[in-house]
Design an enzyme around this catalytic site. Structure first.
Site, short mmCIF file in Angstrom:
data_model
loop_
_atom_site.label_atom_id
_atom_site.label_comp_id
_atom_site.label_asym_id
_atom_site.label_seq_id
_atom_site.Cartn_x
_atom_site.Cartn_y
_atom_site.Cartn_z
N TYR A 63 4.41 6.63 10.09
CA TYR A 63 3.54 5.49 9.76
C TYR A 63 4.30 4.40 9.02
CZ TYR A 63 -0.59 2.85 8.57
OH TYR A 63 -1.51 1.83 8.46
N PRO A 116 -3.13 0.12 19.36
CA PRO A 116 -2.94 -0.37 17.99
C PRO A 116 -3.08 0.69 16.89
CG PRO A 116 -5.05 -1.10 18.87
CD PRO A 116 -4.32 -0.46 20.00
N LYS A 135 1.90 -0.28 15.23
CA LYS A 135 3.32 -0.34 15.57
C LYS A 135 3.72 -1.56 16.42
CE LYS A 135 4.61 3.22 13.42
NZ LYS A 135 4.71 2.69 12.08
N HIS A 147 0.85 -1.20 0.00
CA HIS A 147 0.00 0.00 0.00
C HIS A 147 0.88 1.25 0.00
CE1 HIS A 147 -4.05 -1.80 1.54
NE2 HIS A 147 -3.56 -2.45 0.52
N TYR A 194 -8.52 5.11 8.35
CA TYR A 194 -8.61 5.43 9.78
C TYR A 194 -9.62 6.57 9.88
CZ TYR A 194 -4.21 2.86 10.58
OH TYR A 194 -3.24 1.90 10.67
P1 FAD Z 1 2.98 -12.01 21.86
O1 FAD Z 1 2.47 -12.09 20.49
O2 FAD Z 1 2.05 -11.63 22.96
O3 FAD Z 1 3.65 -13.41 22.21
C1 FAD Z 1 4.04 -13.76 23.50
C2 FAD Z 1 3.97 -15.27 23.63
O4 FAD Z 1 4.44 -15.65 24.93
C3 FAD Z 1 2.55 -15.79 23.52
O5 FAD Z 1 2.51 -16.84 22.58
C4 FAD Z 1 2.20 -16.25 24.92
O6 FAD Z 1 1.31 -17.35 24.93
C5 FAD Z 1 3.58 -16.64 25.46
N1 FAD Z 1 3.66 -16.61 26.93
C6 FAD Z 1 3.09 -15.75 27.79
N2 FAD Z 1 3.39 -16.05 29.04
C7 FAD Z 1 4.18 -17.14 28.99
C8 FAD Z 1 4.81 -17.93 29.99
N3 FAD Z 1 4.68 -17.64 31.29
N4 FAD Z 1 5.56 -18.99 29.60
C9 FAD Z 1 5.70 -19.28 28.27
N5 FAD Z 1 5.11 -18.57 27.29
C10 FAD Z 1 4.37 -17.50 27.65
N6 FAD Z 1 -0.71 -4.77 16.97
C11 FAD Z 1 -0.95 -4.10 15.87
O7 FAD Z 1 -0.02 -3.49 15.34
N7 FAD Z 1 -2.21 -4.11 15.32
C12 FAD Z 1 -3.25 -4.81 15.89
O8 FAD Z 1 -4.35 -4.82 15.38
C13 FAD Z 1 -3.03 -5.49 17.06
N8 FAD Z 1 -4.02 -6.18 17.69
C14 FAD Z 1 -3.75 -6.82 18.84
C15 FAD Z 1 -4.77 -7.50 19.51
C16 FAD Z 1 -4.52 -8.15 20.74
C17 FAD Z 1 -5.64 -8.86 21.46
C18 FAD Z 1 -3.22 -8.10 21.30
C19 FAD Z 1 -2.92 -8.80 22.62
C20 FAD Z 1 -2.20 -7.44 20.60
C21 FAD Z 1 -2.46 -6.78 19.39
N9 FAD Z 1 -1.46 -6.11 18.69
C22 FAD Z 1 -1.71 -5.45 17.57
C23 FAD Z 1 -0.10 -6.07 19.14
C24 FAD Z 1 0.75 -7.11 18.44
O9 FAD Z 1 -0.02 -8.23 18.13
C25 FAD Z 1 1.88 -7.43 19.39
O10 FAD Z 1 2.67 -6.26 19.50
C26 FAD Z 1 2.73 -8.61 18.98
O11 FAD Z 1 1.99 -9.79 19.06
C27 FAD Z 1 3.96 -8.70 19.89
O12 FAD Z 1 4.60 -9.92 19.70
P2 FAD Z 1 5.33 -10.64 20.91
O13 FAD Z 1 5.90 -11.87 20.33
O14 FAD Z 1 6.22 -9.66 21.59
O15 FAD Z 1 4.20 -10.98 21.97
C1 DHB Z 2 -4.65 -3.42 11.50
C2 DHB Z 2 -4.49 -3.15 12.82
C3 DHB Z 2 -4.02 -1.93 13.22
O1 DHB Z 2 -3.85 -1.66 14.50
C4 DHB Z 2 -3.73 -0.96 12.30
O2 DHB Z 2 -3.31 0.26 12.73
C5 DHB Z 2 -3.87 -1.23 10.98
C6 DHB Z 2 -4.33 -2.47 10.57
C7 DHB Z 2 -5.17 -4.75 11.09
O3 DHB Z 2 -5.41 -5.57 11.96
O4 DHB Z 2 -5.35 -4.95 9.89
#
Ligand code: FAD
Ligand code: DHB
Length: 387
Positions: free
Chosen positions: A382, A291, A295, A72, A199
């Site tokens: 962005y 979100p 980022k 995009h 947005y």
């Molecule tokens: P996570 O993806 O949270 O992974 C952490 C892992 O550690 C998980 O698999 C968990 O099960 C595991 N874990 C936890 N505790 C333990 C333990 N005690 N022992 C072993 N394993 C453990 N970001 C966006 O940019 N756009 C979005 O739309 C968006 N939507 C989101 C919706 C939700 C519900 C959430 C929670 C986050 C969202 N995010 C979004 C943020 C983005 O998904 C996260 O920043 C990203 O997943 C970070 O990755 P991570 O690997 O650091 O953490």
């Molecule tokens: C999506 C999520 C976001 O937080 C965003 O800023 C843009 C796209 C998505 O889930 O597609």
């Protein structure tokens, strides 16, 4: 058991770190609390910065991303019933790639399986000890307790994980802002009625029109924090989404069942520093962004890339320079992403009853839409600041 690096958490941060280190000849063990199926199915982020794509390429997991990701070159802001395009590519030379976190996770899980590298899913009671000296991790799996000695621990276990909580409270400082609304999200199979992400801000609240592919959409609306998914029918969701997005979209939304519907709370959070002896935090374990700026996933990838560089240099040449600088290097980028995500959240959501702030919000958006300089600053953030 012994492993050079124990990684706690098999989200995108943990899996990517394992992949990068594996390709550098460093062995890792990943411990994950949930099942593989659960990790694979979680619906989360959808927008990748170019820097993230570059790291995934470096990790050798970008083939499907290049084949299926949607590039995009712009993004739209919906304001007072009209849509305004911000030309990301023209303003910065870069666009973004729309490719779901589920797909990134799947690519990384497949790569780890092909490499034959170990992941213990459904690892219970993961416990970190002696993080300042000779680190050790214990966990329960299959009814037995296991113990692993290692050189380093990477805490990639998200906001609710055990790693950050294993640090003595007086060694860590947390900065936090909570918002009194969440995002209700729906995933559905129909061809997007929009070419680029929208947005939208309105008096009824924020809405985001996103997508996962040419046949799948992901849409969100701001909702009260107290709401649960059961408070919303799919028809109510689409009606509210249509009101907020405006234009002719509402009338054209097809009546197809949702594949997923969930609510995510919004939070800004940073824990400083990111290193405690032999323990390094990365991704959501160290910080959360609301979100709105897309980022969260991108920030997890940049932390992981810096940590990979530090560990690679350590094993290759016994230089710990990059490990010493890890926390400060991450935090500089983290705070800039926190600023942008907070700013976007503040400007695009409804904060009822705040008269002066409401005028400021309106003025910020008007200025953004009228000033080339403001659009350039927006676009630069962005598409992602340099790694
Ligand atoms: P996570 O993806 O949270 O992974 C952490 C892992 O550690 C998980 O698999 C968990 O099960 C595991 N874990 C936890 N505790 C333990 C333990 N005690 N022992 C072993 N394993 C453990 N970001 C966006 O940019 N756009 C979005 O739309 C968006 N939507 C989101 C919706 C939700 C519900 C959430 C929670 C986050 C969202 N995010 C979004 C943020 C983005 O998904 C996260 O920043 C990203 O997943 C970070 O990755 P991570 O690997 O650091 O953490
Ligand atoms: C999506 C999520 C976001 O937080 C965003 O800023 C843009 C796209 C998505 O889930 O597609």
């Amino acid at each position: 058991m012994r492993s050079q690096v124990v990684i706690v958490g098999a989200g995108p941060a943990g899996l990517l770190l394992g992949q990068l280190l594996g390709r550098a000849g460093i062995d890792t063990l990943i411990l994950e609390r949930r099942s593989a199926a659960y990790v694979k199915e979680r619906i989360r982020a959808g927008v990748l910065e170019q820097g993230t794509v570059d790291v995934l390429e470096h990790a050798g997991v970008a083939q499907r991303l290049h084949a299926d990701g949607l590039i995009h070159d712009g993004v739209e802001i919906g304001f007072q019933g009209a849509r305004h395009r911000i030309a990301l590519k023209e303003l910065t030379g870069k666009g973004v790639t729309v490719y779901g976190q589920t797909e990134v996770t799947r690519d990384l899980m497949d790569a780890r399986a092909s490499a034959g590298a170990p992941v213990v899913y459904e690892a219970e009671d993961v416990t970190l000890s002696d993080i300042g000296g000779s680190p050790r991790v214990t966990f329960r799996h299959g009814g037995k307790t296991h113990e692993v000695d290692c050189d380093f621990i990477a805490g990639c276990d998200g906001y609710h994980g055990v790693s950050r909580k294993s640090v003595p409270p007086d060694a860590i400082t947390a900065f936090e802002r909570q918002y009194d609304f969440g995002w209700l999200g729906v995933l559905a199979d129909f061809a997007p009625l929009w070419d680029e992400l929208i947005y939208a801000t309105s008096e009824r609240g924020f809405a985001l029109a996103s997508m996962r592919s040419e046949t799948r959409v992901r849409c969100y609306i701001q909702c009260p924090l107290e709401d649960s998914v059961d408070d919303w029918s799919e028809a109510e969701f689409w009606a509210e989404f249509g009101e907020r997005i405006g234009g002719d979209i509402a009338a054209r939304i097809p009546q197809v069942p949702a594949l997923e519907m969930s609510i995510a709370p919004l939070r800004s959070f940073v824990a400083e520093p990111l290193r405690f002896g032999k323990l390094f935090l990365a991704g959501d374990a160290a910080h959360i962004v609301p979100p709105t700026g897309a980022k969260g996933l991108n920030l997890a990838v940049s932390d992981v890339f810096y940590l990979y560089e530090g560990l690679r240099d350590f094993y290759r040449s016994r230089s710990d320079l990059a490990l010493v600088e890890y926390s400060a290097r991450c935090l500089k980028r983290i705070w800039r992403a926190e600023r942008f995500s907070w700013w976007m959240t503040r400007q695009l959501h409804a904060f009822p009853g705040e008269g002066f702030d409401e005028r400021m919000q309106r003025t910020e958006i008007e200025y953004l839409l009228e000033s080339q300089a403001a659009q350039k600053a927006f676009a630069e953030n962005y598409v992602g600041l340099p790694l």
